[in-house]
Scaffold this motif. Structure first.
Motif, short mmCIF file in Angstrom:
data_model
loop_
_atom_site.label_atom_id
_atom_site.label_comp_id
_atom_site.label_asym_id
_atom_site.label_seq_id
_atom_site.Cartn_x
_atom_site.Cartn_y
_atom_site.Cartn_z
N ASN B 302 0.82 -1.21 0.00
CA ASN B 302 0.00 0.00 0.00
C ASN B 302 0.86 1.26 0.00
OD1 ASN B 302 -2.30 1.56 0.08
ND2 ASN B 302 -2.54 1.40 2.31
N ASN B 303 0.54 2.19 -0.91
CA ASN B 303 1.28 3.45 -1.03
C ASN B 303 2.79 3.25 -1.25
OD1 ASN B 303 -0.93 5.27 -0.78
ND2 ASN B 303 -1.01 4.80 1.42
N THR B 384 3.20 -2.32 5.46
CA THR B 384 1.78 -2.32 5.13
C THR B 384 1.27 -0.95 4.73
OG1 THR B 384 1.33 -2.10 7.48
CG2 THR B 384 1.16 -4.31 6.55
N ASN B 385 2.03 0.09 5.00
CA ASN B 385 1.61 1.41 4.57
C ASN B 385 2.78 2.38 4.69
OD1 ASN B 385 -0.07 3.34 3.57
ND2 ASN B 385 -1.53 3.29 5.28
N ASN B 512 -2.30 -7.29 3.49
CA ASN B 512 -2.64 -6.08 4.23
C ASN B 512 -3.95 -6.29 4.95
OD1 ASN B 512 -3.02 -3.29 4.95
ND2 ASN B 512 -1.60 -2.83 3.28
N THR B 519 -6.78 0.20 -0.88
CA THR B 519 -5.33 0.42 -0.89
C THR B 519 -4.89 0.96 -2.25
OG1 THR B 519 -4.87 -1.80 -1.72
CG2 THR B 519 -4.94 -1.52 0.67
N LYS B 520 -3.66 1.46 -2.26
CA LYS B 520 -3.04 1.89 -3.51
C LYS B 520 -1.72 1.14 -3.63
CE LYS B 520 -5.51 5.11 -5.54
NZ LYS B 520 -6.09 6.03 -4.57
N CYS B 521 -1.83 -0.08 -4.17
CA CYS B 521 -0.62 -0.88 -4.34
C CYS B 521 -0.24 -0.79 -5.81
CB CYS B 521 -0.88 -2.34 -3.99
SG CYS B 521 -1.61 -2.54 -2.36
N THR B 530 -2.81 -0.40 -10.60
CA THR B 530 -2.61 -0.97 -9.28
C THR B 530 -3.01 -2.44 -9.28
OG1 THR B 530 -4.86 -0.45 -8.63
CG2 THR B 530 -3.20 1.23 -8.19
#
Lengths: 93, 1000
Positions: B302-303, B384-385, B512, B519-521, B530
């Protein structure tokens, strides 16, 4: 880009040649004797082989000679080159 | 100003300070920097906005795989260049660069709102949204999309730079100057093979050249020191050519490769001047050794796209090669050993760092080294972030569950100003697959590897999946010996010590607690796709990787998915529950990195863009104000406007004067084939539809040539010069093909014929004089020639001298007028033309161009092959049955003339059309119908030639119409956009049906 071994000039870049399609299709000696179907067979029908194919090439920007090529169309490898009128190499069938 | 340059390296010359502008602000770097390293040294990570969501993005890598740091170079309208990777652009004094895809600027970008409405713009958004209403497309959607599409700005002026092409032949080409490429090149060159080594960087050495870890040694030296020695050695080899700043763009069949060499892109503007900017190398190599290495994979969490998040190995290169640290408080997130090298290097330079490792534990030399240095390692943890808008400032990690599918335990927040990620390595198999090579999948570390299947191409080093130094060197040496069939012993006793990676753990999409939808993976940074997009595509039914790629645009940006393709594949495989190896890959297409158009066209710009053929009379045409028409490569005078005439007026004047008095046409471009041999007559019998055996010497005959399918192929007049010698003319455009076709029949079907063909098109220049006064003009030019109809009738040929130069004179007609064609050796063509003009002055001899020629021919119903025919017209369709011999046993195309299809009565046939309003001129190509009310409207044919005839004072047209032969006198309609034009079918001959004018 093929490298073609012209039987008269040696290895040259493909851009000097033009392809003339399937080889060993003989123009009928007496076309008028043929039925429409037989003539169409000569005129239109071509094999489209995946694998070993006999084809004609013209060294159009070189010696202007036509000749025959044995090419594996699955990987574009040219296996043999021989002059017009010569028998195709027997090891490729 | 912050300074992140923390130590000296031999690759940065600190005595040479370089100033440059980025987004309008001036900064300093040093000679040896790339734009990216200089920006990082100034503490700048944020370099652009992402394509779709306009998220702030930073430099990610240090090479060709860079997805974010692409910028606009320069601001001049003819020299500015978009989409240049800052990681590859060498810094020079005065460089101006700016970020792309953001407005008003990179720090505050209005498009950033897309980030907050992102749930509304999923994969396939454009396909789904801009479907309806139809009328919106042109006025609303397209302008909107165009506004927001694209990255940089194209230059708007012609490129003033010089580009070049070069053809080279080598025994061996080595692609890539890393450790394996250097070894391969040395072995080849020392074995007397003419060898070329290319590398895209400024210096050789790949990633080993800045390697300085004590646990990796060759012959008791640091591997970088050992390699520098090797480089010194290969530079001495006489049959080795080394080209740096040169990257292979494409690998075609038969070991034909294209490479781009950068010659001046690293120089300040004043030094670029008048130098070749880039050179395209066209390489033929007997054998090719691919040593293109591998690139590090990012990790998908994520991110994972914030500025300050880089590939771990790139952090290492910026540090050890450029002397720049990417942060002061760095976290490295990894699933393999290579991040530990970075960590140790950072630690040694005093940069605080910690490691987050996906693996449960690991035990190699490198890891022991890191542990002994006291570097904090979180095994079995996952990021995770991340946090921080314009740059990362902290991140969150959690423990991984046993199976790796979920996270467990408490969140730990760690502060940092930079995150390095390492998801393992992807071998660069682009070259291998471009050459036609297939791939194998290695499950152990999830990589696609070249499958060896060729005796003239091989991959060595990490692009072949060999990752540790010992493996690389040993395998490279063995493979090269075998591949080149040599027995090189240089590396027999090389002693290599390196750390061996023992533990692997790969998770394509990291787990996650937050649902994926929130999320923005990121997978593809450049196109903003993504993990969620990929899963959505699968949910919507896409299965093929090629479809998923296009639907989500993953891997379709200028970086062609160098960082993203493997993750997309991995996530598809995991989601669909199939083995990754069975999915295959998307196609690796050339070019590997984008090429400039300038490089591709080289010197073939402006007047060299295309070959132009000019007749000997060309200069006269230019001096006399001719407008030109391109016919094949020829420049033919189209019409000669006088006193500001428009085309119509000029053509009307020329046409009238040619029939009233005299006209002259430059006919030099017509194809001319010299035919000699004892079987020449028989040969012509076989290639033309009419009979030739009885053509007397000194006579000419018009011939129609068919294809074997019975369709008209070419036409022209052939002259019998002597018993076994003919001169054939062909259409201008058909000359080369006719010659090829005739050679084909001669060489392959009728080798028994004694016939020789020679193209003499360029050898003779031809002036064609027509009109009632043409005989008088000829008489002035050739006073001794008997021009009487008895001695020199229509369709005959004479030789005479003009001054003392031989001329071939044919009395043949293009136009239906009394005409003579004078052929002279090309070098006298210009003089001949001027003498004709001079002699014709008192008769108002009017030069006319191709347009008038077409008009004059149309008046007579003479076909123009290629205009009135299109490869589907038989002689009978053209109402030219008279030219087809009934007696001849065979000729090319004869049998096809009575196939069931060619004897159909409802074929399209050539007819004349007369408009009810004689002033109305039809449009060529217009459709012809008989009834405009019935739907669907039955299309009967189309107009092929149409003119206003000044000699008949009415509009005339030729057309092909279904069953046209039987329709004479019938009314038809030409429906146009705003009216219907009424026409009547007529004969094809509009003027002088009795051919009286030929003997006027």
């Amino acid at each position: 880009m093929f490298l073609i071994n012209c039987p008269f000039c040696g290895e040259r870049d493909q851009s000097e040649f033009s392809s003339g399609g399937e080889a060993h299709i003989v123009r009928p000696k007496q076309p008028t004797e043929l039925s429409d179907d037989e003539w169409a067979e000569y005129l239109f029908m071509r094999k489209n082989i995946k694998g070993i194919q006999f084809e004609r090439w013209n060294h159009v920007h070189g010696c202007r000679k036509w000749f025959n090529v044995v090419r594996d169309t699955s990987n574009d490898k040219i296996l043999s080159v021989y002059k017009m009128g010569e028998k195709p190499p027997v090891n490729y069938k | 100003m912050p300074n992140y340059r923390i130590h000296k390296t031999e690759y940065i010359d600190e005595t040479k300070r370089v100033s440059f502008k980025y987004d309008g602000k001036t900064y300093f770097g040093y000679e040896g920097d790339t734009l990216a390293s200089a920006l990082l040294a100034n503490g700048i990570h944020l370099v652009g906005r992402s394509f779709k969501y306009h998220r702030p993005r930073g430099i990610v890598s240090c090479g060709a795989e860079e997805p974010n740091a692409i910028c606009q170079i320069g601001s001049k309208k003819d020299l500015t260049e978009p989409n240049v990777r800052a990681t590859e652009l060498e810094l020079y004094e005065g460089l101006e660069a700016s970020s792309q895809n953001c407005w008003p600027n990179v720090k505050f970008d209005i498009g950033g709102i897309n980030n907050f409405i992102s749930p509304l713009i999923p994969a396939g958004f454009y396909y789904k949204t801009f479907m309806w209403p139809k009328s919106f497309w042109k006025k609303v959607y397209e302008p909107l999309i165009r506004l927001s599409a694209g990255l940089g700005k194209s230059p708007t002026g012609p490129d003033p730079d010089i580009y070049d092409h070069k053809y080279v032949h080598y025994d061996v080409l080595v692609i890539g100057g890393g450790v394996s490429g250097i070894i391969a090149a040395k072995m080849a060159a020392k074995n007397n093979l003419k060898t070329l080594l290319v590398d895209d960087k400024k210096i050789l050495g790949g990633s080993t050249i800045y390697q300085n870890n004590e646990s990796i040694k060759i012959d008791d030296k640091l591997s970088s020191e050992w390699l520098k020695n090797e480089i010194q050695e290969i530079k001495k080899l006489s049959n080795l050519t080394i080209k740096t700043r040169t990257s292979i763009a494409a690998y075609h069949g038969y070991n034909f490769l294209l490479a781009k060499e950068n010659l001046t892109d690293h120089l300040p503007e004043e030094k670029k001047k008048n130098k070749i900017r880039q050179r395209l190398w066209k390489i033929r190599a007997k054998k090719v050794i691919i040593a293109t290495g591998s690139i590090e994979r990012p990790l998908v969490f994520n991110n994972n796209d914030r500025p300050g998040i880089l590939l771990s190995n790139s952090i290492n290169k910026y540090l050890d090669y450029y002397g720049v640290t990417c942060g002061e408080n760095i976290i490295l997130f990894t699933n393999n050993d290579s991040a530990y090298e970075t960590s140790i290097s950072l630690h040694k330079k005093g940069i605080k760092n910690i490691i987050v490792d996906l693996r449960k534990s690991a035990s190699s030399e490198l890891i022991k080294q890191a542990e002994s240095l006291g570097i904090k390692i979180y095994f079995n943890h996952v990021v995770t972030n991340t946090f921080g808008y314009r740059k990362i400032n902290s991140l969150e990690i959690m423990k991984l569950s046993e199976d790796g599918n979920t996270t467990i335990g408490n969140k730990i927040i760690l502060s940092c100003d930079c995150l390095g990620m390492s998801g393992g390595w992807t071998p660069m198999v682009h070259m291998h697959t471009q050459s036609g090579g297939k791939l194998d999948f290695r499950d152990e570390d999830q990589v696609f590897l070249p499958k060896e299947n060729s005796e003239d191409q091989i991959s060595v080093g990490s692009c072949n999946g060999d990752f540790d130094l010992e493996n690389i060197i040993d395998k490279t040496v063995n493979k090269i010996n075998k591949f080149l069939e040599i027995d090189n012993q240089d590396y027999q006793d090389t002693n290599i010590i390196c750390s061996k990676e023992n533990d692997k753990r790969n998770i394509w999409l990291l787990p996650n607690k937050i649902p994926l939808g929130k999320t923005k993976c990121f997978i593809d940074f450049q196109n903003d796709s993504t993990a969620k997009d990929i899963k959505l595509a699968l949910k919507e039914g896409f299965r093929s990787i090629e479809h998923v790629k296009r639907y989500t645009t993953t891997g379709m940006a200028t970086d062609q998915g160098k960082l993203s393709n493997m993750h997309a594949l991995g996530i598809i495989a995991d989601t669909a529950g199939v083995k990754m190896g069975t999915l295959g890959t998307t196609t690796f297409r050339p070019p590997f990195t984008p090429l400039t158009f300038g490089t591709l066209v080289g010197r073939n710009v402006g007047k060299f863009f295309e070959v132009v053929r000019k007749t000997s009379m060309h200069e006269w045409h230019v001096e006399n104000n001719a407008e030109f028409e391109n016919v094949g490569q020829w420049k033919r005078p189209w019409y000669y406007p006088k006193n500001g005439e428009n085309m119509h007026d000029a053509v009307q004047r020329e046409s009238k004067s040619a029939r009233d008095s005299a006209g002259i046409l430059d006919a030099s471009t017509l194809g001319k084939i010299d035919i000699q041999g004892t079987d020449a007559s028989e040969f012509l019998n076989r290639v033309y539809t009419n009979a030739w055996s009885k053509l007397a010497i000194g006579k000419c005959r018009y011939g129609l040539m068919l294809n074997e399918d019975g369709m008209v192929y070419d036409d022209g007049v052939t002259t019998r010069i002597s018993e076994n010698h003919y001169l054939m003319t062909t259409t201008t455009g058909g000359a080369a093909n006719v010659l090829s076709k005739l050679e084909d029949y001669l060489q392959t079907e009728w080798p028994e014929l004694d016939v020789y063909l020679t193209s003499v098109t360029d050898h003779y220049s031809t002036a064609s004089i027509c009109g009632p006064n043409s005989k008088k003009i000829l008489n002035k030019l050739f006073p001794n020639l008997d021009l009487s109809d008895e001695n020199f009738p229509h369709m005959s040929f004479k030789e005479d001298k003009l001054k003392n130069i031989n001329c071939r004179i044919m009395r043949i007609s293009f136009t239906g007028e009394l005409s003579y064609e004078i052929n002279i050796e090309s070098k006298y063509g210009h003089s001949l033309w001027k003498m004709c003009i001079e002699a014709g002055k008192e008769f108002n001899l009017t030069p006319y161009g191709t347009e008038t020629m077409h008009l004059l021919r149309a008046e007579k119903g003479f076909i123009i092959v290629g205009q009135d025919t299109d490869g589907t017209m038989t002689p009978s369709d053209l109402q030219m049955d008279w030219i087809v011999s009934k007696k001849k046993y065979d000729f090319i195309g004869k049998r096809s003339l009575y196939r069931s299809d060619t004897v159909r009565e409802d074929r399209k046939q050539l007819v004349g059309l007369l408009t009810d309003d004689p002033k109305e001129v039809l449009e060529e190509g217009a459709q012809i119908v008989s009834d405009v009310k019935s739907k669907p409207i039955d299309m009967l044919g189309h107009v092929t030639s149409s003119y206003f005839s000044p000699n008949l004072n009415k509009s005339i047209a030729l057309a092909v119409v279904r069953s046209g032969k039987t329709m004479k006198g019938q009314k038809l309609i030409i429906p146009m956009e705003n009216k219907n034009i009424n026409v009547t079918v007529s004969d094809t001959i509009f003027l002088d049906k009795e051919n009286k004018r030929l003997n006027a």
